[in-house]
Design an enzyme around this catalytic site. Structure first.
Site, PDB file in Angstrom:
ATOM      1  CB  SER A 102      16.724  41.949  31.084  1.00 29.87           C
ATOM      2  OG  SER A 102      17.631  42.761  30.345  1.00 29.87           O
ATOM      3  CG  ASP A 241      17.891  46.712  29.836  1.00 33.22           C
ATOM      4  OD1 ASP A 241      18.860  47.479  30.555  1.00 33.22           O
ATOM      5  OD2 ASP A 241      18.078  45.628  29.778  1.00 33.22           O
ATOM      6  CG  ASP A 243      18.637  44.276  33.888  1.00 31.40           C
ATOM      7  OD1 ASP A 243      18.607  44.863  32.673  1.00 31.40           O
ATOM      8  OD2 ASP A 243      19.361  43.065  33.847  1.00 31.40           O
ATOM      9  CG  ASP A 245      21.836  44.005  31.498  1.00 31.47           C
ATOM     10  OD1 ASP A 245      20.658  44.819  30.866  1.00 31.47           O
ATOM     11  OD2 ASP A 245      21.815  43.176  31.508  1.00 31.47           O
TER      12      ASP A 245
END
Length: 446
Positions: A102, A241, A243, A245
């Site tokens: 992440s 960010d 990834d 999400d």
């Protein structure tokens, strides 16, 4: 039994160190494949990843483990985490896997599992997978070994899906949008979606090299995106960010709005449209007190959960709510997605701009936040600073000083060796004093 290697968002750690090793990834793949094996059909698993160099290693190891228990693996390559949730369900896969840490730096990596419904696994499912790790592997006979294939074109499924979340597929023509992809998983999909919807796109953070994910860019460091908004005269900035999400919104002046402001905007719009299920927004204990007061003033309710978007989603599903998220930028809209989706949240903001004809600055400051301060204190492996008597005394003293005029929240991170000390108070000077006093004592005990 309790989870040993799973944290608040899957398994995470420094690449090539326990638990984020190739050997553990192989064992996790085999265990997860066994857990989701049922019936006599060919089992299908989709695997996505972000742009970290270690993703290749983890991807290959997971694939080996999954195929060893008879699962067929479809490798998506770099795609956002929400795309994995969506494709797991859309492709009728038995399991979805996202390889990502992440917002963390490139040295870290992680493994997130999605069930066949596209949602992240429950604590009970993760405990069951860990239990399987304790036993001996159960490989299938050689003739039943699964196959792996890298698939192309399925990214376009997510692109079309994301475009369809804008009501009536409103055109974004005439809007200039900066999108910062953090050199991460959305470096191709996010600019593509915005362009196809008609926007003039200024891409930032779209040159991943395996080591620069989240480095000086993205939702955790949106200064570069804010500067680009001002320099290019853009109408909006969307900072994702690694990834994709999470999201931070940047108005045309370069001012940054966090997840609380975005959730407040969407909650209000949906309430006006009679779309906000049960008049409730779900957010974590970290969300600002100002958000709670704002919602109360609108006759709406805030339901708080533990930190972690998976706990937000669990509360949403249990209560029949359709909007939730985190101050950090996870915004979960279960009418559209099974997990936080930074791009779709950004599209909702753009839709509001188009619908209202108002600039971003008029929409991005929905409520006045109560002053909030967060200090992260890193601790050594094996340390237990929150158990120290001196720390407990410092926390009690700080709460006494606040005396009901604010709140103090101290918790260990579920993804990093950090203690997070967060405080809120109307008096900024008092807030700083109490947070710093507790953080200093924790540092001494670490």
């Amino acid at each position: 039994m309790g989870r040993k290697i799973f944290g608040t968002d899957g398994v995470r750690g420094t690449a090539n160190s326990h638990p984020m090793t190739a050997a553990m990834a192989l064992r996790l793949g085999a265990a997860a494949g066994r857990y989701f094996r049922s019936g006599d059909h060919r089992h299908r698993v989709v695997i996505g990843k972000d742009t970290r160099r270690s993703g290749y290693m983890i991807e290959n190891a997971l694939t080996a483990g999954l195929t060893s228990v008879g699962a067929d693996v479809l490798l998506l390559g770099p795609v956002p985490t929400p795309a994995v949730g969506m494709l797991t369900r859309s492709m009728r896969a038995d399991l979805g896997v996202m390889i990502s840490a992440s917002h963390n730096p490139y040295q870290d990596n992680g493994i997130k599992f999605f069930g066949p419904d596209g949602y992240k696994l429950s604590d009970a499912a993760e405990e069951a997978i860990e239990a399987l790790l304790e036993g001996e592997p159960e490989p299938v006979p050689s003739e039943e070994i699964g196959r792996a294939s890298r698939i192309e074109g399925d990214r376009s499924r997510y692109v079309e899906f994301a475009k369809g979340t804008i009501p009536g597929r409103q055109s974004l023509a005439g809007l200039k949008v900066v999108v910062d992809c953090a050199h991460g998983a959305a470096y191709r999909t996010a600019p593509e979606v915005l362009y196809e919807l008609g926007a003039e796109v200024v891409p930032v953070g779209v040159a991943p090299n395996g080591y620069n994910i989240n480095l000086g860019c993205g939702s955790t460091d949106p200064a570069a995106a804010a500067e680009a908004v001002v320099v290019h005269g853009a109408d909006l900035g969307i900072a994702l960010d690694g990834d994709a999400d999470r999201v931070m919104i940047i108005d045309e002046t370069g001012r940054i709005a966090d997840g609380d402001q975005l959730m407040a905007l969407i909650a209000g719009l949906w309430a006006d449209q009679q779309r906000l299920a049960r008049g409730t927004l779900v957010a974590t204990v970290m969300s600002n007190l100002g958000l709670e007061r704002h919602l109360r003033g609108r006759g709406l309710r805030l339901e708080r959960t533990a930190v972690g978007d998976r706990y937000v989603v669990e509360a949403m599903r249990a209560g029949g709510f359709n909007l939730g998220g985190e101050q950090s930028g996870h915004v979960v809209m279960t009418d559209h997605a099974t997990t936080g989706d930074g791009l779709i949240a950004g599209l909702q903001f753009l839709s509001a701009m188009v619908e209202s004809g108002r600039p971003a600055s008029a929409l991005a400051r929905v409520f006045e936040p109560v002053p909030q301060l967060l200090e992260n204190v890193r601790y050594a492996a094996g340390a237990a600073p929150l158990e120290a008597e001196a720390v407990r005394r410092a926390i009690a003293a700080a709460e006494a000083r606040l005396n009901g005029t604010g709140r103090l929240l101290i918790r260990k991170s579920g993804t990093e060796p950090l203690v997070r000390v967060m405080g809120e108070a109307e008096d900024p000077a008092l807030l700083s004093e109490v947070v710093q006093s507790v953080a200093a004592e924790i540092a001494r005990a670490s």
